[in-house]
Design a protein around this motif. Sequence first.
Motif, PDB file in Angstrom:
ATOM      1  N   UNK A 127       9.554   8.535 -14.152  1.00 45.39           N
ATOM      2  CA  UNK A 127       9.209   7.191 -14.627  1.00 45.39           C
ATOM      3  C   UNK A 127      10.061   6.144 -13.910  1.00 45.39           C
ATOM      4  N   UNK A 128      11.323   6.480 -13.650  1.00 44.59           N
ATOM      5  CA  UNK A 128      12.227   5.616 -12.887  1.00 44.59           C
ATOM      6  C   UNK A 128      11.645   5.370 -11.488  1.00 44.59           C
ATOM      7  N   UNK A 129      11.107   6.415 -10.884  1.00 43.81           N
ATOM      8  CA  UNK A 129      10.499   6.284  -9.554  1.00 43.81           C
ATOM      9  C   UNK A 129       9.326   5.316  -9.596  1.00 43.81           C
ATOM     10  N   UNK A 130       8.473   5.437 -10.610  1.00 40.85           N
ATOM     11  CA  UNK A 130       7.330   4.522 -10.737  1.00 40.85           C
ATOM     12  C   UNK A 130       7.804   3.081 -10.918  1.00 40.85           C
ATOM     13  N   UNK A 131       8.836   2.881 -11.733  1.00 36.61           N
ATOM     14  CA  UNK A 131       9.369   1.538 -11.951  1.00 36.61           C
ATOM     15  C   UNK A 131       9.958   0.958 -10.671  1.00 36.61           C
ATOM     16  N   UNK A 132      10.692   1.773  -9.930  1.00 37.54           N
ATOM     17  CA  UNK A 132      11.266   1.309  -8.656  1.00 37.54           C
ATOM     18  C   UNK A 132      10.171   0.875  -7.692  1.00 37.54           C
ATOM     19  N   UNK A 133       9.129   1.672  -7.610  1.00 37.14           N
ATOM     20  CA  UNK A 133       8.051   1.366  -6.678  1.00 37.14           C
ATOM     21  C   UNK A 133       7.319   0.084  -7.059  1.00 37.14           C
TER      22      UNK A 133
ATOM     23  N   UNK B 249       0.805  -1.227   0.000  1.00 40.44           N
ATOM     24  CA  UNK B 249       0.000   0.000   0.000  1.00 40.44           C
ATOM     25  C   UNK B 249       0.840   1.280   0.000  1.00 40.44           C
ATOM     26  N   UNK B 250       1.963   1.271   0.719  1.00 42.18           N
ATOM     27  CA  UNK B 250       2.806   2.474   0.755  1.00 42.18           C
ATOM     28  C   UNK B 250       3.402   2.751  -0.621  1.00 42.18           C
ATOM     29  N   UNK B 251       3.788   1.680  -1.336  1.00 36.92           N
ATOM     30  CA  UNK B 251       4.319   1.854  -2.694  1.00 36.92           C
ATOM     31  C   UNK B 251       3.240   2.404  -3.622  1.00 36.92           C
TER      32      UNK B 251
ATOM     33  N   UNK C 251       8.891  -2.548  -8.518  1.00 35.13           N
ATOM     34  CA  UNK C 251       9.830  -3.670  -8.429  1.00 35.13           C
ATOM     35  C   UNK C 251      10.365  -3.892  -7.016  1.00 35.13           C
ATOM     36  N   UNK C 252      10.658  -2.814  -6.294  1.00 34.86           N
ATOM     37  CA  UNK C 252      11.323  -2.903  -4.993  1.00 34.86           C
ATOM     38  C   UNK C 252      10.378  -2.522  -3.860  1.00 34.86           C
ATOM     39  N   UNK C 253      10.831  -2.744  -2.645  1.00 29.21           N
ATOM     40  CA  UNK C 253      10.088  -2.328  -1.466  1.00 29.21           C
ATOM     41  C   UNK C 253      10.188  -0.828  -1.275  1.00 29.21           C
ATOM     42  N   UNK C 254       9.443  -0.281  -0.319  1.00 29.81           N
ATOM     43  CA  UNK C 254       9.404   1.174  -0.150  1.00 29.81           C
ATOM     44  C   UNK C 254      10.741   1.792   0.243  1.00 29.81           C
TER      45      UNK C 254
END
Length: 86
Positions: A35-41, A3-5, A43-46
């Motif tokens: 867009x990098x931020x959206x992709x990170x969110x 949910x935080x992501x 794929x990875x944890x918060x």
Amino acid sequence: MPPINKALSHLVRGYQLTLSPFFGTQCRFVPSCSEYACQCLKVHGPVKSLVKICWRILRCNPWSAGGYDPAAKETTEKSFITKTSN
């Protein structure tokens, strides 16, 4: 996606829709920093996402060469091949 992501992703998407058009295409990297931020969110944890996003924003400056920098590094087929003995 936790949910935080999802909440952070909505904030980034809000930035893309409201403020980003006024700044133009200033990012030196592909994909853009937002867009990098959206992709990170996705794929990875918060925590790891926030660290990677902050590091990316710090590197996005006039003295950086920029270039292609995906959030999730692509894997090669060799990493999936296992040795088998006959």
